[in-house]
Design a protein around this motif. Structure first.
Motif, PDB file in Angstrom:
ATOM      1  N   GLY A  84      72.901  94.490   4.195  1.00 12.62           N
ATOM      2  CA  GLY A  84      73.550  93.533   5.079  1.00 12.62           C
ATOM      3  C   GLY A  84      73.570  93.974   6.520  1.00 12.62           C
ATOM      4  N   GLY A  85      73.717  95.284   6.754  1.00 16.01           N
ATOM      5  CA  GLY A  85      73.795  95.782   8.115  1.00 16.01           C
ATOM      6  C   GLY A  85      72.459  95.996   8.794  1.00 16.01           C
ATOM      7  N   LEU A  86      71.438  96.394   8.030  1.00 15.17           N
ATOM      8  CA  LEU A  86      70.135  96.705   8.621  1.00 15.17           C
ATOM      9  C   LEU A  86      69.137  95.563   8.513  1.00 15.17           C
ATOM     10  CD1 LEU A  86      69.657 100.358   7.307  1.00 15.17           C
ATOM     11  CD2 LEU A  86      70.522  99.624   9.527  1.00 15.17           C
ATOM     12  N   GLY A  87      69.267  94.760   7.460  1.00  9.13           N
ATOM     13  CA  GLY A  87      68.271  93.719   7.227  1.00  9.13           C
ATOM     14  C   GLY A  87      68.665  92.397   7.840  1.00  9.13           C
ATOM     15  N   VAL A  88      68.654  92.309   9.152  1.00 15.31           N
ATOM     16  CA  VAL A  88      69.032  91.072   9.817  1.00 15.31           C
ATOM     17  C   VAL A  88      67.989  89.989   9.579  1.00 15.31           C
ATOM     18  CG1 VAL A  88      69.573  90.001  12.032  1.00 15.31           C
ATOM     19  CG2 VAL A  88      70.288  92.357  11.570  1.00 15.31           C
ATOM     20  N   ARG A  89      66.732  90.334   9.798  1.00  7.99           N
ATOM     21  CA  ARG A  89      65.654  89.377   9.534  1.00  7.99           C
ATOM     22  C   ARG A  89      65.123  89.566   8.127  1.00  7.99           C
ATOM     23  NH1 ARG A  89      61.561  90.571  14.270  1.00  7.99           N
ATOM     24  NH2 ARG A  89      61.909  92.641  13.392  1.00  7.99           N
ATOM     25  N   TRP A 156      83.406  80.222   1.364  1.00  8.14           N
ATOM     26  CA  TRP A 156      82.472  79.291   0.734  1.00  8.14           C
ATOM     27  C   TRP A 156      81.949  78.225   1.702  1.00  8.14           C
ATOM     28  CZ3 TRP A 156      80.584  79.262  -4.310  1.00  8.14           C
ATOM     29  CH2 TRP A 156      79.839  78.135  -4.657  1.00  8.14           C
ATOM     30  N   ARG A 157      82.836  77.484   2.341  1.00  4.37           N
ATOM     31  CA  ARG A 157      82.400  76.384   3.203  1.00  4.37           C
ATOM     32  C   ARG A 157      81.594  76.855   4.410  1.00  4.37           C
ATOM     33  NH1 ARG A 157      84.194  71.282   2.925  1.00  4.37           N
ATOM     34  NH2 ARG A 157      84.359  71.097   5.185  1.00  4.37           N
ATOM     35  N   PRO A 158      82.096  77.822   5.191  1.00  4.93           N
ATOM     36  CA  PRO A 158      81.279  78.271   6.319  1.00  4.93           C
ATOM     37  C   PRO A 158      79.965  78.928   5.889  1.00  4.93           C
ATOM     38  CG  PRO A 158      83.224  79.644   6.081  1.00  4.93           C
ATOM     39  CD  PRO A 158      83.424  78.461   5.200  1.00  4.93           C
ATOM     40  N   LEU A 159      79.988  79.661   4.772  1.00  5.02           N
ATOM     41  CA  LEU A 159      78.757  80.296   4.295  1.00  5.02           C
ATOM     42  C   LEU A 159      77.757  79.243   3.844  1.00  5.02           C
ATOM     43  CD1 LEU A 159      77.316  82.977   3.665  1.00  5.02           C
ATOM     44  CD2 LEU A 159      78.329  82.871   1.376  1.00  5.02           C
ATOM     45  N   LEU A 160      78.239  78.167   3.234  1.00  6.75           N
ATOM     46  CA  LEU A 160      77.359  77.081   2.828  1.00  6.75           C
ATOM     47  C   LEU A 160      76.687  76.439   4.034  1.00  6.75           C
ATOM     48  CD1 LEU A 160      76.505  75.544   0.238  1.00  6.75           C
ATOM     49  CD2 LEU A 160      78.363  73.938   0.701  1.00  6.75           C
ATOM     50  N   PHE A 161      77.458  76.233   5.096  1.00 11.51           N
ATOM     51  CA  PHE A 161      76.923  75.649   6.316  1.00 11.51           C
ATOM     52  C   PHE A 161      75.894  76.574   6.960  1.00 11.51           C
ATOM     53  CE2 PHE A 161      78.220  73.678  10.660  1.00 11.51           C
ATOM     54  CZ  PHE A 161      77.035  72.951  10.668  1.00 11.51           C
ATOM     55  N   VAL A 162      76.244  77.873   7.058  1.00 12.08           N
ATOM     56  CA  VAL A 162      75.328  78.846   7.663  1.00 12.08           C
ATOM     57  C   VAL A 162      74.050  78.974   6.851  1.00 12.08           C
ATOM     58  CG1 VAL A 162      75.028  81.311   8.128  1.00 12.08           C
ATOM     59  CG2 VAL A 162      77.122  80.158   8.842  1.00 12.08           C
ATOM     60  N   VAL A 170      75.573  78.486  14.062  1.00 12.59           N
ATOM     61  CA  VAL A 170      75.826  79.427  15.148  1.00 12.59           C
ATOM     62  C   VAL A 170      76.212  78.680  16.422  1.00 12.59           C
ATOM     63  CG1 VAL A 170      74.756  81.139  16.666  1.00 12.59           C
ATOM     64  CG2 VAL A 170      74.353  81.230  14.205  1.00 12.59           C
ATOM     65  N   ALA A 171      75.544  77.564  16.680  1.00  9.60           N
ATOM     66  CA  ALA A 171      75.863  76.764  17.866  1.00  9.60           C
ATOM     67  C   ALA A 171      77.294  76.247  17.826  1.00  9.60           C
ATOM     68  CB  ALA A 171      74.887  75.600  17.983  1.00  9.60           C
ATOM     69  N   ARG A 172      77.820  76.050  16.628  1.00  6.79           N
ATOM     70  CA  ARG A 172      79.198  75.578  16.486  1.00  6.79           C
ATOM     71  C   ARG A 172      80.204  76.718  16.409  1.00  6.79           C
ATOM     72  NH1 ARG A 172      79.583  70.090  12.883  1.00  6.79           N
ATOM     73  NH2 ARG A 172      77.875  68.954  13.875  1.00  6.79           N
ATOM     74  N   GLY A 173      79.726  77.935  16.601  1.00  7.91           N
ATOM     75  CA  GLY A 173      80.632  79.067  16.705  1.00  7.91           C
ATOM     76  C   GLY A 173      80.918  79.823  15.433  1.00  7.91           C
ATOM     77  N   LEU A 174      80.197  79.535  14.350  1.00  6.70           N
ATOM     78  CA  LEU A 174      80.410  80.271  13.103  1.00  6.70           C
ATOM     79  C   LEU A 174      79.781  81.664  13.193  1.00  6.70           C
ATOM     80  CD1 LEU A 174      79.849  77.554  10.358  1.00  6.70           C
ATOM     81  CD2 LEU A 174      81.995  78.544  11.117  1.00  6.70           C
ATOM     82  N   PRO A 175      80.474  82.708  12.742  1.00  7.75           N
ATOM     83  CA  PRO A 175      79.947  84.081  12.804  1.00  7.75           C
ATOM     84  C   PRO A 175      78.921  84.339  11.701  1.00  7.75           C
ATOM     85  CG  PRO A 175      82.109  84.091  11.777  1.00  7.75           C
ATOM     86  CD  PRO A 175      81.841  82.661  12.181  1.00  7.75           C
ATOM     87  N   ALA A 176      77.690  83.924  11.923  1.00  7.94           N
ATOM     88  CA  ALA A 176      76.663  84.008  10.881  1.00  7.94           C
ATOM     89  C   ALA A 176      76.434  85.438  10.413  1.00  7.94           C
ATOM     90  CB  ALA A 176      75.358  83.405  11.391  1.00  7.94           C
TER      91      ALA A 176
END
Length: 293
Positions: A84-89, A156-162, A170-176
């Motif tokens: 999670g920390g190293l594999g951004v892409r 659940w909800r924000p992760l589903l959106f992301v 991200v444009a709506r401010g969610l911490p992806a």
């Protein structure tokens, strides 16, 4: 076949796996829900990578005489944090996983080679055991389940959106990035649970296959998780019930049930397409949720 299966004392044997049945049901619930996002975020490879370090942690605990469940959790969380920390892409993530997998497997094999206890304990870490879940380990699994379910309910909800539309999220401010790391840690906990029941080699059968089958027959963000949980619970609990009384480890039964469910869902999906009932969701695709305001 008589040497492999003996169900003459099935009722008595059933009482011996009470804890295992509860653990399997919990794993099906957790694995089915987590598996939805494994499919959405294309993390199937990560599941296998995390399981290797979970196996190494469990094997180290076995060698040291420590709590095997705790060792499995520590190994899984370490792997999840690194991924999670190293594999951004996606490319970076797969590279990290490709490095972790042989390292974790190698460490696990080393620890098992040094372990001088029962051979069944070694084999169980890889393929699972029907009666391996004692009261202490069940308490660990219940605790881990509560943490994972609470975490999934929270994000659940924000992760589903992301997961469905990361750029808009991200444009709506969610911490992806934070959500990604948080989910990967929850995934690590779920993997550590699976290792305790079906072994390190076949965790994909409960964390990937049920959700993949569910997405074959529905694109609904509500129905897909429900079907995924049902498929995972049937596979895990059904595997134990079939393996009971036999000399074959639980894993082949769990994986076979899970695979048969997937084949049935593929057949239903293909029939729907040929019959013009609707469009099949591609294997790598995911349901598109309604954007969160």
């Amino acid at each position: 076949m008589g040497d492999l299966f003996d169900y003459s004392d099935y009722g008595q044997l059933l009482g011996l796996v009470h804890n295992s049945l509860i653990a399997a049901a919990l794993l099906g619930l957790v694995g089915g829900l987590v598996g939805v996002f494994v499919q959405l975020r294309d993390l199937q490879f990560a599941v296998h990578g995390i399981s290797e370090l979970s196996f190494a942690g469990a094997a180290a605990a076995l060698l040291l005489g420590a709590n095997v469940a705790l060792g499995s959790v520590v190994g899984s969380l370490l792997a999840a944090a690194l991924i999670g920390g190293l594999g951004v892409r996606a490319r970076d993530r797969n590279s990290v996983i490709g490095v972790l997998m042989p390292f974790g497997l190698g460490l696990g094999v080393l620890f098992l080679a040094l372990y001088e206890g029962r051979a069944a304990n070694k084999f169980g870490l890889l393929t699972g055991q029907v009666v391996a879940v004692d009261t202490v380990r069940l308490n660990w699994l219940v605790g881990v389940s509560i943490v994972v379910l609470a975490g999934m309910a929270l994000i659940w909800r924000p992760l589903l959106f992301v997961s469905a539309d990361p750029e808009v999220a991200v444009a709506r401010g969610l911490p992806a990035g934070l959500l990604s790391v948080g989910f990967t840690l929850l995934l690590g906990l779920a993997v550590s649970m699976a290792v305790q029941v079906v072994g390190a080699l076949l965790v994909l059968s409960l964390l990937v296959t049920p959700a993949a089958a569910a997405f074959r027959v529905t694109a609904s963000p509500v129905l897909a998780p429900v079907l995924s949980v049902v498929f995972a619970v049937v596979s895990a609990v059904g595997g134990i019930l079939l393996a009971l009384g036999g000399s074959i480890p639980i894993s082949p039964f769990v994986t076979t049930i899970s695979f048969v469910i997937y084949l049935v869902c593929r057949a239903v999906s293909a029939r729907r397409v040929r019959g013009g009932w609707g469009h099949r969701l591609p294997a790598a695709a995911a349901p598109t949720p309604v954007p969160i305001p």
